[in-house]
Motif scaffolding. Structure first.
Motif, PDB file in Angstrom:
ATOM      1  N   PRO A  58       4.484  10.140  -1.245  1.00 54.87           N
ATOM      2  CA  PRO A  58       4.160   9.000  -0.383  1.00 54.87           C
ATOM      3  C   PRO A  58       2.763   8.436  -0.635  1.00 54.87           C
ATOM      4  O   PRO A  58       2.452   7.326  -0.218  1.00 54.87           O
ATOM      5  CB  PRO A  58       4.257   9.591   1.030  1.00 54.87           C
ATOM      6  N   SER A  59       1.898   9.212  -1.316  1.00 55.08           N
ATOM      7  CA  SER A  59       0.533   8.754  -1.588  1.00 55.08           C
ATOM      8  C   SER A  59       0.438   7.879  -2.829  1.00 55.08           C
ATOM      9  O   SER A  59      -0.611   7.299  -3.105  1.00 55.08           O
ATOM     10  CB  SER A  59      -0.401   9.964  -1.755  1.00 55.08           C
ATOM     11  N   MET A  60       1.528   7.751  -3.581  1.00 54.97           N
ATOM     12  CA  MET A  60       1.508   6.989  -4.831  1.00 54.97           C
ATOM     13  C   MET A  60       1.510   5.487  -4.558  1.00 54.97           C
ATOM     14  O   MET A  60       2.149   5.006  -3.628  1.00 54.97           O
ATOM     15  CB  MET A  60       2.711   7.362  -5.699  1.00 54.97           C
ATOM     16  N   THR A  61       0.794   4.733  -5.402  1.00 53.19           N
ATOM     17  CA  THR A  61       0.803   3.276  -5.310  1.00 53.19           C
ATOM     18  C   THR A  61       2.075   2.741  -5.946  1.00 53.19           C
ATOM     19  O   THR A  61       2.772   3.457  -6.685  1.00 53.19           O
ATOM     20  CB  THR A  61      -0.400   2.676  -6.040  1.00 53.19           C
ATOM     21  N   THR A  66       6.165   2.653 -10.216  1.00 51.48           N
ATOM     22  CA  THR A  66       6.864   1.851 -11.222  1.00 51.48           C
ATOM     23  C   THR A  66       6.683   2.443 -12.610  1.00 51.48           C
ATOM     24  O   THR A  66       7.650   2.548 -13.383  1.00 51.48           O
ATOM     25  CB  THR A  66       6.343   0.399 -11.192  1.00 51.48           C
ATOM     26  N   GLU A  67       5.458   2.839 -12.939  1.00 49.35           N
ATOM     27  CA  GLU A  67       5.195   3.436 -14.254  1.00 49.35           C
ATOM     28  C   GLU A  67       5.986   4.716 -14.440  1.00 49.35           C
ATOM     29  O   GLU A  67       6.539   4.977 -15.508  1.00 49.35           O
ATOM     30  CB  GLU A  67       3.698   3.711 -14.400  1.00 49.35           C
ATOM     31  N   GLU A 105       0.828  -1.199   0.000  1.00 52.20           N
ATOM     32  CA  GLU A 105       0.000   0.000   0.000  1.00 52.20           C
ATOM     33  C   GLU A 105       0.869   1.258   0.000  1.00 52.20           C
ATOM     34  O   GLU A 105       2.054   1.207   0.337  1.00 52.20           O
ATOM     35  CB  GLU A 105      -0.911  -0.004   1.238  1.00 52.20           C
ATOM     36  N   PRO A 106       0.302   2.408  -0.373  1.00 49.28           N
ATOM     37  CA  PRO A 106       1.051   3.663  -0.300  1.00 49.28           C
ATOM     38  C   PRO A 106       1.533   3.929   1.125  1.00 49.28           C
ATOM     39  O   PRO A 106       0.902   3.499   2.095  1.00 49.28           O
ATOM     40  CB  PRO A 106       0.012   4.708  -0.737  1.00 49.28           C
ATOM     41  N   VAL A 107       2.628   4.634   1.243  1.00 47.63           N
ATOM     42  CA  VAL A 107       3.150   4.970   2.562  1.00 47.63           C
ATOM     43  C   VAL A 107       2.107   5.763   3.360  1.00 47.63           C
ATOM     44  O   VAL A 107       1.853   5.494   4.531  1.00 47.63           O
ATOM     45  CB  VAL A 107       4.460   5.781   2.431  1.00 47.63           C
ATOM     46  N   ASP A 108       1.489   6.736   2.681  1.00 49.43           N
ATOM     47  CA  ASP A 108       0.428   7.530   3.302  1.00 49.43           C
ATOM     48  C   ASP A 108      -0.470   8.068   2.188  1.00 49.43           C
ATOM     49  O   ASP A 108      -0.093   9.004   1.468  1.00 49.43           O
ATOM     50  CB  ASP A 108       1.032   8.686   4.108  1.00 49.43           C
ATOM     51  N   SER A 109      -1.625   7.448   2.017  1.00 49.11           N
ATOM     52  CA  SER A 109      -2.511   7.807   0.909  1.00 49.11           C
ATOM     53  C   SER A 109      -2.987   9.255   0.979  1.00 49.11           C
ATOM     54  O   SER A 109      -3.459   9.806  -0.027  1.00 49.11           O
ATOM     55  CB  SER A 109      -3.722   6.864   0.891  1.00 49.11           C
ATOM     56  N   LYS A 110      -2.864   9.897   2.150  1.00 43.74           N
ATOM     57  CA  LYS A 110      -3.319  11.278   2.305  1.00 43.74           C
ATOM     58  C   LYS A 110      -2.190  12.301   2.153  1.00 43.74           C
ATOM     59  O   LYS A 110      -2.442  13.502   2.158  1.00 43.74           O
ATOM     60  CB  LYS A 110      -3.975  11.453   3.682  1.00 43.74           C
ATOM     61  N   ASP A 111      -0.966  11.786   2.034  1.00 47.85           N
ATOM     62  CA  ASP A 111       0.199  12.684   1.960  1.00 47.85           C
ATOM     63  C   ASP A 111       0.585  12.911   0.510  1.00 47.85           C
ATOM     64  O   ASP A 111       1.219  12.068  -0.132  1.00 47.85           O
ATOM     65  CB  ASP A 111       1.374  12.092   2.746  1.00 47.85           C
ATOM     66  N   ASP A 112       0.212  14.062  -0.030  1.00 49.19           N
ATOM     67  CA  ASP A 112       0.523  14.384  -1.429  1.00 49.19           C
ATOM     68  C   ASP A 112       1.773  15.246  -1.567  1.00 49.19           C
ATOM     69  O   ASP A 112       2.013  15.845  -2.626  1.00 49.19           O
ATOM     70  CB  ASP A 112      -0.670  15.118  -2.073  1.00 49.19           C
ATOM     71  N   SER A 113       2.572  15.316  -0.515  1.00 49.40           N
ATOM     72  CA  SER A 113       3.792  16.132  -0.578  1.00 49.40           C
ATOM     73  C   SER A 113       4.724  15.616  -1.660  1.00 49.40           C
ATOM     74  O   SER A 113       4.771  14.423  -1.955  1.00 49.40           O
ATOM     75  CB  SER A 113       4.505  16.124   0.777  1.00 49.40           C
ATOM     76  N   LYS A 114       5.473  16.512  -2.272  1.00 48.49           N
ATOM     77  CA  LYS A 114       6.358  16.166  -3.374  1.00 48.49           C
ATOM     78  C   LYS A 114       7.784  15.956  -2.866  1.00 48.49           C
ATOM     79  O   LYS A 114       8.315  16.800  -2.148  1.00 48.49           O
ATOM     80  CB  LYS A 114       6.354  17.266  -4.441  1.00 48.49           C
ATOM     81  N   ASP A 134      14.424   4.800   1.425  1.00 52.32           N
ATOM     82  CA  ASP A 134      15.141   5.816   2.212  1.00 52.32           C
ATOM     83  C   ASP A 134      14.462   7.180   2.137  1.00 52.32           C
ATOM     84  O   ASP A 134      14.549   7.984   3.075  1.00 52.32           O
ATOM     85  CB  ASP A 134      16.596   5.939   1.734  1.00 52.32           C
ATOM     86  N   ASN A 135      13.781   7.450   1.013  1.00 51.98           N
ATOM     87  CA  ASN A 135      13.119   8.742   0.825  1.00 51.98           C
ATOM     88  C   ASN A 135      11.643   8.706   1.205  1.00 51.98           C
ATOM     89  O   ASN A 135      10.912   9.681   0.976  1.00 51.98           O
ATOM     90  CB  ASN A 135      13.265   9.210  -0.624  1.00 51.98           C
ATOM     91  N   GLY A 136      11.197   7.590   1.793  1.00 55.08           N
ATOM     92  CA  GLY A 136       9.822   7.508   2.267  1.00 55.08           C
ATOM     93  C   GLY A 136       8.779   7.391   1.177  1.00 55.08           C
ATOM     94  O   GLY A 136       7.615   7.750   1.372  1.00 55.08           O
ATOM     95  N   ILE A 137       9.174   6.862   0.012  1.00 59.92           N
ATOM     96  CA  ILE A 137       8.241   6.713  -1.111  1.00 59.92           C
ATOM     97  C   ILE A 137       7.547   5.353  -1.071  1.00 59.92           C
ATOM     98  O   ILE A 137       6.415   5.200  -1.514  1.00 59.92           O
ATOM     99  CB  ILE A 137       8.973   6.894  -2.463  1.00 59.92           C
ATOM    100  N   ILE A 138       8.237   4.335  -0.562  1.00 64.78           N
ATOM    101  CA  ILE A 138       7.654   3.004  -0.418  1.00 64.78           C
ATOM    102  C   ILE A 138       7.870   2.525   1.019  1.00 64.78           C
ATOM    103  O   ILE A 138       8.732   3.046   1.734  1.00 64.78           O
ATOM    104  CB  ILE A 138       8.268   1.985  -1.404  1.00 64.78           C
ATOM    105  N   ASN A 139       7.088   1.517   1.406  1.00 68.21           N
ATOM    106  CA  ASN A 139       7.178   1.003   2.773  1.00 68.21           C
ATOM    107  C   ASN A 139       8.335   0.039   2.979  1.00 68.21           C
ATOM    108  O   ASN A 139       8.973   0.042   4.023  1.00 68.21           O
ATOM    109  CB  ASN A 139       5.867   0.286   3.144  1.00 68.21           C
TER     110      ASN A 139
END
Length: 395
Positions: free
Chosen positions: A134-137, A142-143, A74-83, A103-108
């Protein structure tokens, strides 16, 4: 009443009150059956409890595993749209990419992401600069990595050939990348920096490179390749770490084979550097590696001239007998076994030759002074004949 009648009456009473032998046997049997039945009931209870506990353990473990994997997918945080800006360097492996994302908190979880990539046959990730969230699946990430913009054109391209010492590599960068050779050599001999690198690249670097007698800790570890840089004046750290990443990429697939030979990476790279300096073709490198193994098994000195040249620390065209007496842990004319460390970098087919040598009965070899042709011998007498025929006087 007569005495006889009383005796008869007593006799009858005794016969009525005292249990017979058969009745005792029946009673004992019943007690045994009852006892065994009770034991069986206890055993059934124990087995039932164990089965229940085992079932609970399996169910809980399965649920925990399922929840762990589902969470990692799952996304790290589906509500976190920070870039978050990240960079994927050229030549990064999927393992390195996964680690960068974690390391950058993009995946769990980098390990689960590697399995995700493999299961979905994802490939052809593009090096470059990315803005991820962090909200990305995992699918979206991957895409993005597959269709991202490739990094801009390299400002510098520096080619480091095989068989080069670290001093020669420093000179190459001084000439082609505006890097001061003295600064380069000071950095690669800085113990604190080397210890940091050992921590950063544990699969290829170890404390063996800091042993007393080692001339340059990173000798042999800066792989021969063409390197691209995106700044006009790359730092020594950038150069060294790019080269170590390449070495790690090349050596990692062979770690299992190295381990199977009961060698350390340091020993394998040391042998590879000797093979690199003794032959040009892969065919000869495999045979020479086999000769080295034969000599090691017989506890003979390797007696390879390139180690003498390295021990001298100067570039000479020809090795003479006086040179063979050089006192150095690198000199294989003075020490049994491998030298203390590599004497240069190497090509990939040198490491494969070391790990997959040609099995022969050869114990000796020489290279013709005129054309470099290599000749092999099984016995010392054959070797002496070849020396007389193809080598000029070493005195």
């Amino acid at each position: 009443m007569s005495t006889s009648d009383n005796n008869n009456k007593d006799h009858k009473n005794n016969g009525t009150n005292k249990p017979s032998k058969l009745e005792n046997i029946k009673k004992s049997h019943k007690e045994l059956v009852d006892r065994r039945g009770e034991e069986a009931r206890i055993v059934r209870k124990i087995v039932s409890i164990v089965l229940i506990l085992l079932t609970i353990f399996i169910v809980v473990g399965g649920i925990s595993g399922y929840l762990y994997i589902r969470s990692a997918l799952e996304p790290v945080d589906s509500k976190d749209d920070s870039k978050i800006e990240i960079n994927i360097p050229l030549g990064s492996s999927t393992s390195q990419i996964a680690s960068i994302l974690e390391d950058n908190g993009i995946i769990n979880n980098s390990m689960i992401y590697r399995f995700y990539i493999k299961f979905n046959n994802a490939a052809e990730f593009q090096a470059g600069d990315y803005t991820l969230s962090p909200s990305m699946t995992l699918g979206e990430i991957t895409e993005k990595l597959q269709t991202g913009t490739v990094m801009k054109e390299a400002v510098l391209r520096v080619t480091v050939p095989e068989g080069k010492t670290i001093e020669e590599i420093a000179a190459i960068y001084e000439e082609n990348a505006n890097v001061d050779k003295k600064e380069f050599m000071e950095k690669v001999n800085d113990r604190t920096y080397i210890e940091q690198l050992i921590q950063a690249y544990p699969s290829i670097l170890s404390d063996e490179i800091l042993e007393e007698g080692i001339r340059a800790p990173l000798e042999g570890y800066l792989f021969a390749a063409t390197y691209q840089f995106y700044k006009e004046n790359p730092s020594v750290e950038t150069i060294v770490e790019e080269m170590l990443k390449k070495t790690e990429e090349v050596v990692t697939p062979y770690l299992e084979q190295i381990n199977e030979k009961d060698w350390t990476v340091h020993e394998a790279l040391t042998m590879a550097s000797l093979v690199e300096n003794e032959a040009r073709s892969e065919e000869d490198r495999k045979i020479i590696a086999g000769v080295f193994y034969n000599r090691l098994e017989d506890n003979m000195m390797l007696q390879t001239d390139p180690t003498v040249i390295y021990a001298l620390g100067e570039d000479i065209d020809r090795v003479y007998n006086k040179h063979l007496e050089t006192d150095s842990p690198y000199n294989t004319y003075q020490n049994v076994g491998l030298p203390i460390g590599p004497i240069s970098n190497f090509a990939e087919n040198s490491i494969t030759s070391v790990l997959e040598p040609e099995e022969t009965d050869y114990m000796y070899f020489i290279a013709d002074d005129d054309d470099g042709e290599i000749y092999y011998a099984k016995t010392y007498d054959q070797h002496e004949a070849l020396v007389a025929k193809y080598l000029r006087d070493r005195d």
